[in-house]
Design a protein around this motif. Structure first.
Motif, PDB file in Angstrom:
ATOM      1  N   SER A 150      78.051 -14.794 -17.421  1.00 31.38           N
ATOM      2  CA  SER A 150      78.323 -13.414 -17.858  1.00 31.38           C
ATOM      3  C   SER A 150      77.116 -12.763 -18.518  1.00 31.38           C
ATOM      4  N   GLY A 151      76.076 -13.551 -18.787  1.00 34.29           N
ATOM      5  CA  GLY A 151      74.874 -13.007 -19.415  1.00 34.29           C
ATOM      6  C   GLY A 151      74.933 -12.989 -20.930  1.00 34.29           C
ATOM      7  N   THR A 152      75.988 -13.577 -21.509  1.00 37.69           N
ATOM      8  CA  THR A 152      76.122 -13.598 -22.972  1.00 37.69           C
ATOM      9  C   THR A 152      75.023 -14.440 -23.603  1.00 37.69           C
ATOM     10  N   ILE A 153      74.699 -15.569 -22.960  1.00 33.50           N
ATOM     11  CA  ILE A 153      73.587 -16.410 -23.412  1.00 33.50           C
ATOM     12  C   ILE A 153      72.737 -16.769 -22.202  1.00 33.50           C
ATOM     13  N   SER A 154      71.505 -17.208 -22.464  1.00 32.68           N
ATOM     14  CA  SER A 154      70.637 -17.649 -21.381  1.00 32.68           C
ATOM     15  C   SER A 154      70.873 -19.127 -21.102  1.00 32.68           C
ATOM     16  N   GLU A 155      70.371 -19.599 -19.980  1.00 30.97           N
ATOM     17  CA  GLU A 155      70.505 -21.016 -19.654  1.00 30.97           C
ATOM     18  C   GLU A 155      69.788 -21.882 -20.686  1.00 30.97           C
ATOM     19  N   ALA A 156      68.652 -21.384 -21.183  1.00 35.45           N
ATOM     20  CA  ALA A 156      67.908 -22.140 -22.198  1.00 35.45           C
ATOM     21  C   ALA A 156      68.723 -22.254 -23.487  1.00 35.45           C
ATOM     22  N   GLU A 157      69.421 -21.161 -23.840  1.00 32.89           N
ATOM     23  CA  GLU A 157      70.230 -21.167 -25.063  1.00 32.89           C
ATOM     24  C   GLU A 157      71.437 -22.092 -24.935  1.00 32.89           C
ATOM     25  N   ALA A 158      71.887 -22.347 -23.706  1.00 31.39           N
ATOM     26  CA  ALA A 158      73.027 -23.242 -23.500  1.00 31.39           C
ATOM     27  C   ALA A 158      72.664 -24.686 -23.826  1.00 31.39           C
ATOM     28  N   LYS A 159      71.359 -25.004 -23.740  1.00 27.98           N
ATOM     29  CA  LYS A 159      70.876 -26.367 -24.056  1.00 27.98           C
ATOM     30  C   LYS A 159      71.648 -27.428 -23.278  1.00 27.98           C
ATOM     31  N   THR A 160      71.848 -27.149 -22.000  1.00 23.36           N
ATOM     32  CA  THR A 160      72.550 -28.068 -21.105  1.00 23.36           C
ATOM     33  C   THR A 160      71.783 -28.143 -19.800  1.00 23.36           C
ATOM     34  N   ASN A 161      71.714 -29.319 -19.220  1.00 26.48           N
ATOM     35  CA  ASN A 161      70.965 -29.489 -17.984  1.00 26.48           C
ATOM     36  C   ASN A 161      71.464 -28.530 -16.905  1.00 26.48           C
ATOM     37  N   SER A 162      70.535 -28.014 -16.112  1.00 23.11           N
ATOM     38  CA  SER A 162      70.882 -27.003 -15.108  1.00 23.11           C
ATOM     39  C   SER A 162      71.861 -27.537 -14.062  1.00 23.11           C
ATOM     40  N   TRP A 163      71.723 -28.813 -13.684  1.00 17.77           N
ATOM     41  CA  TRP A 163      72.655 -29.391 -12.710  1.00 17.77           C
ATOM     42  C   TRP A 163      74.071 -29.412 -13.265  1.00 17.77           C
ATOM     43  N   VAL A 164      74.193 -29.745 -14.537  1.00 14.84           N
ATOM     44  CA  VAL A 164      75.513 -29.807 -15.162  1.00 14.84           C
ATOM     45  C   VAL A 164      76.121 -28.411 -15.227  1.00 14.84           C
ATOM     46  N   LEU A 165      75.300 -27.417 -15.577  1.00 13.66           N
ATOM     47  CA  LEU A 165      75.785 -26.034 -15.640  1.00 13.66           C
ATOM     48  C   LEU A 165      76.242 -25.540 -14.268  1.00 13.66           C
ATOM     49  N   LYS A 166      75.486 -25.879 -13.224  1.00 11.79           N
ATOM     50  CA  LYS A 166      75.866 -25.457 -11.876  1.00 11.79           C
ATOM     51  C   LYS A 166      77.191 -26.067 -11.471  1.00 11.79           C
ATOM     52  N   ASN A 167      77.368 -27.345 -11.785  1.00 13.98           N
ATOM     53  CA  ASN A 167      78.624 -28.015 -11.454  1.00 13.98           C
ATOM     54  C   ASN A 167      79.789 -27.389 -12.226  1.00 13.98           C
ATOM     55  N   ALA A 168      79.558 -27.091 -13.516  1.00 15.08           N
ATOM     56  CA  ALA A 168      80.603 -26.466 -14.332  1.00 15.08           C
ATOM     57  C   ALA A 168      80.922 -25.063 -13.828  1.00 15.08           C
ATOM     58  N   THR A 169      79.896 -24.347 -13.382  1.00 15.94           N
ATOM     59  CA  THR A 169      80.105 -22.988 -12.861  1.00 15.94           C
ATOM     60  C   THR A 169      81.012 -23.014 -11.637  1.00 15.94           C
ATOM     61  N   ARG A 170      80.847 -24.029 -10.791  1.00 14.13           N
ATOM     62  CA  ARG A 170      81.686 -24.139  -9.590  1.00 14.13           C
ATOM     63  C   ARG A 170      83.159 -24.366  -9.950  1.00 14.13           C
ATOM     64  N   GLN A 171      83.405 -24.908 -11.150  1.00 15.66           N
ATOM     65  CA  GLN A 171      84.776 -25.201 -11.564  1.00 15.66           C
ATOM     66  C   GLN A 171      85.432 -24.028 -12.295  1.00 15.66           C
ATOM     67  N   LEU A 172      84.704 -22.916 -12.458  1.00 19.32           N
ATOM     68  CA  LEU A 172      85.218 -21.792 -13.247  1.00 19.32           C
ATOM     69  C   LEU A 172      86.195 -20.896 -12.495  1.00 19.32           C
TER      70      LEU A 172
END
Length: 324
Positions: free
Chosen positions: A255-277
């Protein structure tokens, strides 16, 4: 061309303790292969004096040169430090006859002056990675397989990091065991889970994946089986909460509320979580997190029923937080 001191005087500085030890071991084995007749001598700078160091690096009846491992360099006294600096200068000027010295420093400011003096004298300093960030842990895991000419699937590597990321030695040992026991290349998530099924965090991830797939009954059966086998409900709750927190971060990034860097989570994990949203709403996510907080409270309260609370949380997660 490497400096002559590259083969004579090494400083291994700070970082992750396991990696620090591994670097020393690698240099030691490398030196032993190059000089098979050399005697290996270990000194602890905490209690070794300058006489002991002088004797260690000097030719003996057994060998013309030695491989001297000096641990806890940060604890060296001034006389020992001065002797080491003098020898380092000598070794740089005459590397063909010098003993090999490998010094290990735990990091920090203690003994920093000696590190600077030795580096100026020609010692080769290797700063070890600290593995505090998720990406660093993931890269280390992948490298553990690459060192054995093997590969591992990204999600399988992330699973290892999620469970063993704070135990570098165990993480490296698990990589070695997987490579020894299986010929798969790359090593898959299924193979990793075969070895981690006794870990409550993995059981929690498995329950969460079933719930997030909408398989409420299967998730509850998996949860009850894990509890019957001795897993504490609070451990499963923690893993479920970790999954949902990652999804909440993925939603905020999307949603753009935070950046990927601010999430402090590996990009692969974020992509996988995004697919589950898909199908989730902010209110649904909030209700599930609140339900898990309630289940956590139930698991810490005498007379309550944490398994029932877990069932309620799993049912709500399977329904994407919808209550009707």
């Amino acid at each position: 061309m490497p400096k002559p001191s590259a083969a004579t005087f090494h400083l291994i500085y700070g970082g992750d303790p396991y990696l620090n030890e591994q670097t020393v071991r690698d240099l030691r084995h490398q030196s032993q292969r190059k000089h098979p007749d050399a005697e290996t001598i270990e000194l602890d700078a905490t209690n070794a004096d300058h006489y002991a160091f002088d004797e260690a690096v000097s030719p003996s009846l057994l060998s013309e040169r030695s491989i001297v491992i000096v641990s806890n360099l940060q604890n060296a006294d001034d006389r020992l430090g001065e002797t080491m600096v003098a020898y380092c200068k000598q070794a740089v000027n005459n590397p063909t006859e010098a003993s090999i010295v490998i010094c290990q420093h735990e990091g920090g400011i203690k003994g920093k002056r000696l590190i600077d003096q030795l580096t100026k004298a020609g010692a080769v300093k290797e700063a070890v990675a600290d593995l505090k960030k998720a990406d660093a842990k993931l890269n280390f895991t992948i490298q553990c397989f690459e060192r054995r000419n093997r590969r591992i699937e990204p999600m399988a590597a992330q699973q290892l990091v999620a469970v063993l990321g704070d135990k570098t030695g165990e993480l490296a040992a698990m990589a070695g065991q997987l490579c020894f026991d299986f010929d798969d290349n790359p090593i898959t998530l299924e193979r990793v889970n075969q070895y981690l099924t006794a870990n409550p965090q993995v059981d929690g991830f498995r329950v969460a994946d079933l719930a997030l797939s909408g398989r409420s009954a299967d998730a509850i059966i998996a949860m009850r089986t894990s509890v019957e086998q001795g897993t504490a409900p609070i451990a499963l709750i923690g893993a479920l909460a970790m999954k949902l927190r990652t999804m909440a971060k993925a939603s905020a990034v999307r949603s753009g509320t935070i950046s990927e860097a601010e999430a402090k989570t590996n990009s692969w994990v974020l992509k996988n979580a995004t697919r589950q949203l898909s199908g989730w709403t902010s209110d649904g996510m909030r209700r599930c997190i609140q339900m898990l907080a309630w289940a956590d409270e139930q698991s810490k309260t005498n007379g309550s029923d944490p398994v029932y609370a877990l069932e309620r949380a799993i049912e709500l997660i399977s329904n994407k937080g919808r209550t009707n």
